[in-house]
Write a protein that holds these residues in place. Sequence first.
Motif, PDB file in Angstrom:
ATOM      1  N   SER A  86       0.830  -1.205   0.000  1.00 47.53           N
ATOM      2  CA  SER A  86       0.000   0.000   0.000  1.00 47.53           C
ATOM      3  C   SER A  86       0.864   1.255   0.000  1.00 47.53           C
ATOM      4  CB  SER A  86      -0.939   0.008   1.207  1.00 47.53           C
ATOM      5  OG  SER A  86      -1.837  -1.061   1.151  1.00 47.53           O
ATOM      6  N   MET A  87       1.877   1.250   0.879  1.00 48.52           N
ATOM      7  CA  MET A  87       2.738   2.436   0.972  1.00 48.52           C
ATOM      8  C   MET A  87       3.544   2.647  -0.294  1.00 48.52           C
ATOM      9  SD  MET A  87       1.897   3.819   3.693  1.00 48.52           S
ATOM     10  CE  MET A  87       0.607   3.178   4.758  1.00 48.52           C
ATOM     11  N   LEU A  88       3.996   1.561  -0.908  1.00 44.24           N
ATOM     12  CA  LEU A  88       4.729   1.688  -2.174  1.00 44.24           C
ATOM     13  C   LEU A  88       3.806   2.171  -3.300  1.00 44.24           C
ATOM     14  CD1 LEU A  88       7.043  -1.445  -1.929  1.00 44.24           C
ATOM     15  CD2 LEU A  88       7.686   0.970  -1.658  1.00 44.24           C
ATOM     16  N   ALA A  89       2.549   1.752  -3.266  1.00 42.77           N
ATOM     17  CA  ALA A  89       1.574   2.252  -4.246  1.00 42.77           C
ATOM     18  C   ALA A  89       1.351   3.750  -4.060  1.00 42.77           C
ATOM     19  CB  ALA A  89       0.254   1.492  -4.124  1.00 42.77           C
ATOM     20  N   LEU A  90       1.274   4.190  -2.806  1.00 41.27           N
ATOM     21  CA  LEU A  90       1.127   5.626  -2.552  1.00 41.27           C
ATOM     22  C   LEU A  90       2.360   6.401  -2.989  1.00 41.27           C
ATOM     23  CD1 LEU A  90      -0.574   5.592   0.960  1.00 41.27           C
ATOM     24  CD2 LEU A  90      -1.597   6.309  -1.206  1.00 41.27           C
ATOM     25  N   LEU A  91       3.535   5.823  -2.757  1.00 41.09           N
ATOM     26  CA  LEU A  91       4.775   6.471  -3.199  1.00 41.09           C
ATOM     27  C   LEU A  91       4.794   6.629  -4.706  1.00 41.09           C
ATOM     28  CD1 LEU A  91       7.633   7.526  -2.551  1.00 41.09           C
ATOM     29  CD2 LEU A  91       8.431   5.162  -2.717  1.00 41.09           C
ATOM     30  N   ARG A  92       4.400   5.592  -5.413  1.00 43.13           N
ATOM     31  CA  ARG A  92       4.354   5.655  -6.875  1.00 43.13           C
ATOM     32  C   ARG A  92       3.341   6.701  -7.349  1.00 43.13           C
ATOM     33  NH1 ARG A  92       3.185   0.056  -9.322  1.00 43.13           N
ATOM     34  NH2 ARG A  92       3.158  -0.039  -7.094  1.00 43.13           N
ATOM     35  N   ALA A  93       2.188   6.757  -6.675  1.00 45.62           N
ATOM     36  CA  ALA A  93       1.144   7.719  -7.060  1.00 45.62           C
ATOM     37  C   ALA A  93       1.573   9.155  -6.804  1.00 45.62           C
ATOM     38  CB  ALA A  93      -0.145   7.421  -6.311  1.00 45.62           C
ATOM     39  N   SER A  94       2.450   9.365  -5.824  1.00 42.38           N
ATOM     40  CA  SER A  94       2.851  10.736  -5.482  1.00 42.38           C
ATOM     41  C   SER A  94       3.904  11.291  -6.423  1.00 42.38           C
ATOM     42  CB  SER A  94       3.385  10.795  -4.033  1.00 42.38           C
ATOM     43  OG  SER A  94       4.618  10.101  -3.927  1.00 42.38           O
ATOM     44  N   ARG A  95       4.432  10.434  -7.280  1.00 39.59           N
ATOM     45  CA  ARG A  95       5.484  10.902  -8.218  1.00 39.59           C
ATOM     46  C   ARG A  95       4.907  11.414  -9.496  1.00 39.59           C
ATOM     47  NH1 ARG A  95      10.415   6.680  -7.411  1.00 39.59           N
ATOM     48  NH2 ARG A  95      10.819   7.268  -5.286  1.00 39.59           N
TER      49      ARG A  95
END
Length: 195
Positions: free
Chosen positions: A186-195
């Motif tokens: 989940s956190m890695l998905a959020l990191l990807r979305a924030s880029r």
Amino acid sequence: QQELNACKEILIKVSEVAVLVIGMFCLMAASQALFVTFGSWLEDAFGFTPTTLSVVAFAMGFAELISSITSSRRSDLWGKERSAATGAVLMVLAGIGIAIWHSHALIALPLVIIAIAVFEFALVSAIPLSTAAIPGSPARGIALMMGAGTLGRAAASIPATQLYERYGMAWPALLSAALATGTAMSMLALLRASR
């Protein structure tokens, strides 16, 4: 066209909040799988007494304090999502280690303390994400994430206890690792979305 773009932005924000809710649910459930079983395990497998369990609880509390302080520094350096994902990945590794070495107190007990410490690291890292989840309403964002976490704890308590009673400590530890994997993803998905 503007209305379509506005709708897309709303859908993106809702999906990010949903991912964060899932991540918080999994993180709190992962910790609960260990919290509800470790005392019984230490008593049953190693003959711990209330006094020795108190010493373990103190060590966990101290480790959580250190993790909270470290997390606040690392979140600023690494970013909130990466910091929370790191804590969750470390929790996965500790859970797998507990499952493998659950019959060896000198290895498994420090791994339980580490698992709880890195849970705290991930939790403190994720809290700022909660405040930004609902624009203009940080309190509602935190309430939503804490509600998801409370639901996660409730959902994990019974299965973790049943797994422990039927199969021993390895299975609740693996449940914890699996749930922490959900948080990391989940956190890695959020990191990807924030880029």
